[in-house]
Structures are given as structure tokens and as C-alpha cells.
Write a protein that holds these residues in place. Sequence first.
Motif, PDB file in Angstrom:
ATOM      1  N   SER A 195       1.030  -6.797  -6.057  1.00  0.00           N
ATOM      2  CA  SER A 195       0.299  -6.098  -6.251  1.00  0.00           C
ATOM      3  C   SER A 195       0.618  -4.353  -5.433  1.00  0.00           C
ATOM      4  O   SER A 195       0.902  -5.189  -4.211  1.00  0.00           O
ATOM      5  N   MET A 255      -5.908  -0.075  -7.927  1.00  0.00           N
ATOM      6  CA  MET A 255      -5.046  -0.758  -7.369  1.00  0.00           C
ATOM      7  C   MET A 255      -4.469  -1.152  -8.946  1.00  0.00           C
ATOM      8  O   MET A 255      -4.978  -1.903  -9.624  1.00  0.00           O
ATOM      9  N   LYS A 256      -3.321  -1.963  -8.256  1.00  0.00           N
ATOM     10  CA  LYS A 256      -2.449  -2.234 -10.207  1.00  0.00           C
ATOM     11  C   LYS A 256      -1.596  -4.090  -9.856  1.00  0.00           C
ATOM     12  O   LYS A 256      -1.046  -4.061  -8.307  1.00  0.00           O
ATOM     13  N   ASN A 296       0.912  -1.535  -0.076  1.00  0.00           N
ATOM     14  CA  ASN A 296      -0.146  -0.175   0.380  1.00  0.00           C
ATOM     15  C   ASN A 296       1.456   1.490   0.124  1.00  0.00           C
ATOM     16  O   ASN A 296       1.688   1.513   1.048  1.00  0.00           O
ATOM     17  N   LYS A 321      -0.952  -0.693  -4.264  1.00  0.00           N
ATOM     18  CA  LYS A 321      -2.539   0.329  -4.446  1.00  0.00           C
ATOM     19  C   LYS A 321      -2.216   1.434  -3.445  1.00  0.00           C
ATOM     20  O   LYS A 321      -0.650   1.113  -3.111  1.00  0.00           O
TER      21      LYS A 321
END
Length: 136
Positions: free
Chosen positions: A129, A112-113, A46, A131
Amino acid sequence: MKKLTISALLAVFAFAPFYANVPASENPGVVKTVADAIKWKSESINVGNIPQGKPKLIRFEFTNTTSKPIIIENVAPSCGCTTADYTKEPIAPGKKGFVEASYNAAAAGPFMKTVTVTTSDSKTPKTLSFKGVVVS
């Protein structure tokens, strides 16, 4: 000829239950070895709030926990707004490597990728991931 065909079908159906009861492999060590081949420091990050118009670099680090070198074969970002870089040379046992994603924070709002990584130890890709929120 008809009796022969019926007899053959009956024989196949008679032996089918024997094959259905073949037990699954009881060797969880193989699955554990593949799963633990690369130990990621974090698989999801994050990044919090990031400024609009300024690319953000996200770094995923890992350690090779096998007894042989591992090569990153492919890294595929989920969209055109993200580029990727990674350790190009083989990662020796016990050594560290990285996958970096650079996110183009052009549009304001939450995101979010993902980045999909394929390595020589497993043809099953690993999805990482990240985000955050792009603020203007």
C-alpha cells in the motif's frame, strides 16, 4: 433395513469424537518459510504531499530469501488511476527485485491505494500500500 440405518448412524456418531481430537500440525517452519520467502524493504509507503497533475512513482523493493528463483506472476493495482511495473525475469536466491506503482495524481486530496502481488512461491497474494495527499 430401518435397524441397519440406525445402527450405521450410531456407529458414525460414536467414532466422531476420535476424529475431532486430531492435533494440528506442529510444524511452524513451513509457515515461516512461506512468510519469509520474500523480504520486502517496506510493505507500506507514505509519499507525503505530491503535486496535482503529476504522476508519482512508488517503488517497492524486495529480496528473495529462498534457495530457489522466484517469479512475480501477477501485479494488480487497486484502481485505474494506478499502473504497475515489476521485475519480469526470475529473481535468483539472495537477489533483489521490485514492484513499481505509478499513481495518477489527478484529483486533489488524501489517497490510499494498494497493489496486489502474486509470486511463484505462494499463491496467497501480498498487498502493498501507499498513501499521501495530492495538493493543487
